[in-house]
Design an enzyme around this catalytic site. Structure first.
Site, PDB file in Angstrom:
ATOM      1  N   HIS A 118      12.819  41.189  41.051  1.00 30.27           N
ATOM      2  CA  HIS A 118      12.030  42.123  41.854  1.00 30.27           C
ATOM      3  C   HIS A 118      11.860  41.455  43.229  1.00 30.27           C
ATOM      4  O   HIS A 118      11.785  40.228  43.322  1.00 30.27           O
ATOM      5  CB  HIS A 118      10.676  42.283  41.159  1.00 30.27           C
ATOM      6  CG  HIS A 118       9.772  43.315  41.745  1.00 30.27           C
ATOM      7  ND1 HIS A 118       9.076  43.112  42.903  1.00 30.27           N
ATOM      8  CD2 HIS A 118       9.414  44.543  41.306  1.00 30.27           C
ATOM      9  CE1 HIS A 118       8.327  44.173  43.161  1.00 30.27           C
ATOM     10  NE2 HIS A 118       8.519  45.062  42.202  1.00 30.27           N
ATOM     11  N   ASP A 195       8.152  35.068  36.259  1.00 26.04           N
ATOM     12  CA  ASP A 195       7.511  36.338  36.593  1.00 26.04           C
ATOM     13  C   ASP A 195       7.410  37.147  35.298  1.00 26.04           C
ATOM     14  O   ASP A 195       8.412  37.670  34.797  1.00 26.04           O
ATOM     15  CB  ASP A 195       8.370  37.061  37.647  1.00 26.04           C
ATOM     16  CG  ASP A 195       7.847  38.461  37.953  1.00 26.04           C
ATOM     17  OD1 ASP A 195       6.951  38.941  37.235  1.00 26.04           O
ATOM     18  OD2 ASP A 195       8.366  39.079  38.904  1.00 26.04           O
ATOM     19  N   GLN A 198       6.770  42.250  33.697  1.00 25.37           N
ATOM     20  CA  GLN A 198       7.272  43.268  32.757  1.00 25.37           C
ATOM     21  C   GLN A 198       7.312  42.748  31.332  1.00 25.37           C
ATOM     22  O   GLN A 198       7.747  43.452  30.426  1.00 25.37           O
ATOM     23  CB  GLN A 198       8.682  43.722  33.163  1.00 25.37           C
ATOM     24  CG  GLN A 198       8.737  44.446  34.490  1.00 25.37           C
ATOM     25  CD  GLN A 198       8.005  45.784  34.482  1.00 25.37           C
ATOM     26  OE1 GLN A 198       7.769  46.377  33.433  1.00 25.37           O
ATOM     27  NE2 GLN A 198       7.645  46.265  35.655  1.00 25.37           N
ATOM     28  N   LYS A 221      -0.018  46.626  34.481  1.00 20.40           N
ATOM     29  CA  LYS A 221       1.167  46.991  33.685  1.00 20.40           C
ATOM     30  C   LYS A 221       0.938  46.725  32.203  1.00 20.40           C
ATOM     31  O   LYS A 221       1.830  46.884  31.383  1.00 20.40           O
ATOM     32  CB  LYS A 221       2.390  46.211  34.172  1.00 20.40           C
ATOM     33  CG  LYS A 221       2.816  46.607  35.594  1.00 20.40           C
ATOM     34  CD  LYS A 221       4.030  45.825  36.008  1.00 20.40           C
ATOM     35  CE  LYS A 221       4.269  45.862  37.507  1.00 20.40           C
ATOM     36  NZ  LYS A 221       4.855  47.098  37.979  1.00 20.40           N
ATOM     37  N   CYS A 358      12.803  48.214  43.527  1.00 20.08           N
ATOM     38  CA  CYS A 358      12.446  46.955  44.221  1.00 20.08           C
ATOM     39  C   CYS A 358      13.387  45.828  43.833  1.00 20.08           C
ATOM     40  O   CYS A 358      12.974  44.665  43.719  1.00 20.08           O
ATOM     41  CB  CYS A 358      11.002  46.541  43.942  1.00 20.08           C
ATOM     42  SG  CYS A 358       9.803  47.707  44.531  1.00 20.08           S
TER      43      CYS A 358
HETATM   44  N1  PMP Z   1       7.705  41.465  39.390  1.00 19.01           N
HETATM   45  C1  PMP Z   1       8.121  42.406  38.543  1.00 19.01           C
HETATM   46  C2  PMP Z   1       9.180  42.060  37.533  1.00 19.01           C
HETATM   47  C3  PMP Z   1       7.562  43.681  38.591  1.00 19.01           C
HETATM   48  O1  PMP Z   1       7.970  44.623  37.750  1.00 19.01           O
HETATM   49  C4  PMP Z   1       6.562  43.967  39.551  1.00 19.01           C
HETATM   50  C5  PMP Z   1       5.960  45.351  39.659  1.00 19.01           C
HETATM   51  N2  PMP Z   1       6.894  46.377  39.670  1.00 19.01           N
HETATM   52  C6  PMP Z   1       6.149  42.949  40.391  1.00 19.01           C
HETATM   53  C7  PMP Z   1       6.743  41.710  40.289  1.00 19.01           C
HETATM   54  C8  PMP Z   1       5.067  43.155  41.387  1.00 19.01           C
HETATM   55  O2  PMP Z   1       3.871  43.422  40.701  1.00 19.01           O
HETATM   56  P1  PMP Z   1       2.567  43.899  41.479  1.00 19.01           P
HETATM   57  O3  PMP Z   1       2.996  45.068  42.315  1.00 19.01           O
HETATM   58  O4  PMP Z   1       1.617  44.301  40.391  1.00 19.01           O
HETATM   59  O5  PMP Z   1       2.086  42.763  42.282  1.00 19.01           O
END
Ligand code: PMP
Length: 413
Positions: A118, A195, A198, A221, A358
């Site tokens: 991401h 990270d 997910q 999430k 993203c």
């Molecule tokens: N890393 C991953 C793998 C994600 O899926 C996301 C959210 N889509 C993020 C980072 C960023 O998370 P947040 O917007 O809650 O800070």
């Protein structure tokens, strides 16, 4: 097929004609217990933490710190001092990126991220690489979207300062072989950041077993509120790094010219935190703890059912690894625009996401502009998947005969 006993716990679905929500990787809905807990905090408890000594503040502080311990247990950390509150995954990664110094990031060393990241776990490292004149290396991904493990391991060498990788790809849903990567990184003394944005809603996580230095995730999430997230860091490492932000709460003593700083975890928590968010996260952890096996069972069954249905649609391509995935699936339909499909599905009251998720560089590697992504959670049902599959087939038929003229990018973030 089982009825879903958890769905009734989510007020979103007790409304008339609820949306068929297949976008839980973006954010999950919240059970009533989470909503109640945040409301209860503002209604009956509301006071600041770690400041006043009156009864209300003492009660709130105790509750707030109890949730930190819950998080510690949830991810198997050795000590609750290793749990730092942040706004979410993005802030957690940025915190680490901002606090690492030339001691960890020696000139000439390398940062390593996977090709599936991401943007939140790529862009901060690009900035660090520029700031410290380091090189940023990418662990490669094959044309299906799988991490090339052997090549990834070969990239880890004595010059590697840090390896940052998602446990689960948000774009494709596949589970990365992080244990092998962390183990190799440790042999060369590189730091590791996982990270878990997910992962935490779907997989059991134990940071001590993993042996990573940092693990980050967001509350929203995993059935919790928005605006609250976690940075886990190994105690000795967090102790050795400088503070992130400066102000109230993170100081020990202040004079006009100098300040000394608090010990962990407060050293990293300047200013009033998201107290209601922490309380809501505590309720989300209770929900997951109470229903963990049912959650896993429902998601597994729903995912298999979804894959079975999608596999029967001609011209549809599944991305990632269906046998090594959480309940998230990306797909494309040959010759059709994902934006057109998502618009037609939206007209049928179905919420799924289209685009690059993203993860633009990943899409470039796969040679596509983006995918349609279905992401499931414990409240979905087989009926919803049937409804979605039917609507998808109708949309494909409609678009194959009469293409729409929609501006591309309309649904991009
Ligand atoms: N890393 C991953 C793998 C994600 O899926 C996301 C959210 N889509 C993020 C980072 C960023 O998370 P947040 O917007 O809650 O800070």
């Amino acid at each position: 097929m089982i009825e879903n006993p958890l769905r009734a716990l989510f007020p979103q679905f007790t409304q008339a004609n609820p949306v068929v929500y297949l976008d839980s990787a973006a954010t999950s809905h919240k059970p009533q217990s989470v909503i109640d807990r945040t409301t209860e905090f503002y209604t009956a408890e509301n006071s600041n933490v770690h400041r006043s000594s009156h009864q209300m503040a003492a009660h709130t502080t105790a509750q707030f710190e109890a949730v930190r311990k819950q998080v510690q247990q949830f991810i198997g950390a050795a000590n609750s001092k290793e749990i730092i509150w942040t706004k979410g995954t993005t802030e957690s990664i940025n915190l680490v990126a901002a606090c690492l110094t030339a001691q960890q990031l020696k000139p000439g060393s390398e940062l390593l991220v996977s090709g599936l990241e991401h943007h939140a776990n790529l862009v901060p490292w690009q900035q660090v690489a520029q700031r410290f004149s380091l090189s940023l290396k990418i662990m490669p991904v094959d044309k299906q979207g799988r991490l090339e493990l052997n090549q990834a391991l070969r990239l880890i060498n004595t010059n590697t300062a840090l390896v940052a990788i998602a446990q689960v790809s948000n774009a494709l849903g596949n589970i990365n072989p992080i244990a092998a990567i962390i183990a190799k990184a440790k042999t060369v003394g590189a730091l590791t950041l996982v990270d878990g944005a997910q992962a935490v809603a779907h997989l059991k996580v134990n940071v001590q077993d993993l042996g990573c230095d940092f693990y980050v995730f967001s509350g929203h999430k995993m059935y919790g509120p928005t605006g609250i997230g976690v940075l886990y860091g190994k105690q000795t490492l967090l102790e050795s790094l400088p503070p992130y932000q400066f102000g109230g709460e993170m100081i020990e003593h202040v004079s006009y010219q100098h300040s000394s700083f608090q010990t962990l975890p407060y050293k990293y928590e300047a200013g009033t935190p998201n107290i209601a968010g922490v309380m809501g996260l505590g309720a989300a952890l209770n929900f997951m703890h109470e229903h963990r096996d049912v959650i896993d069972d429902i998601e597994n069954q729903l995912y298999r059912y979804l894959i079975n249905g999608l596999s029967q649609i001609s011209g549809l391509r599944l991305w990632g690894e269906v046998d090594n995935s959480v309940a998230v699936q990306s797909f494309t339909v040959e010759g059709l625009s994902q934006q057109d499909l998502v618009i037609l599905l939206n007209q049928q009251n179905i919420a799924i996401r289209a685009g690059h998720h993203c993860a633009m560089p990943l899409m470039q590697t796969l040679g596509i502009e983006g995918t349609l992504r279905v992401s499931l959670a414990c409240y979905n049902t087989f009926d919803e998947i049937d409804y979605f599959l039917q609507a998808l087939k109708s949309a494909i038929t409609q678009l194959s005969t009469t293409p729409m003229q929609v501006k591309s990018g309309a649904f991009e973030p």
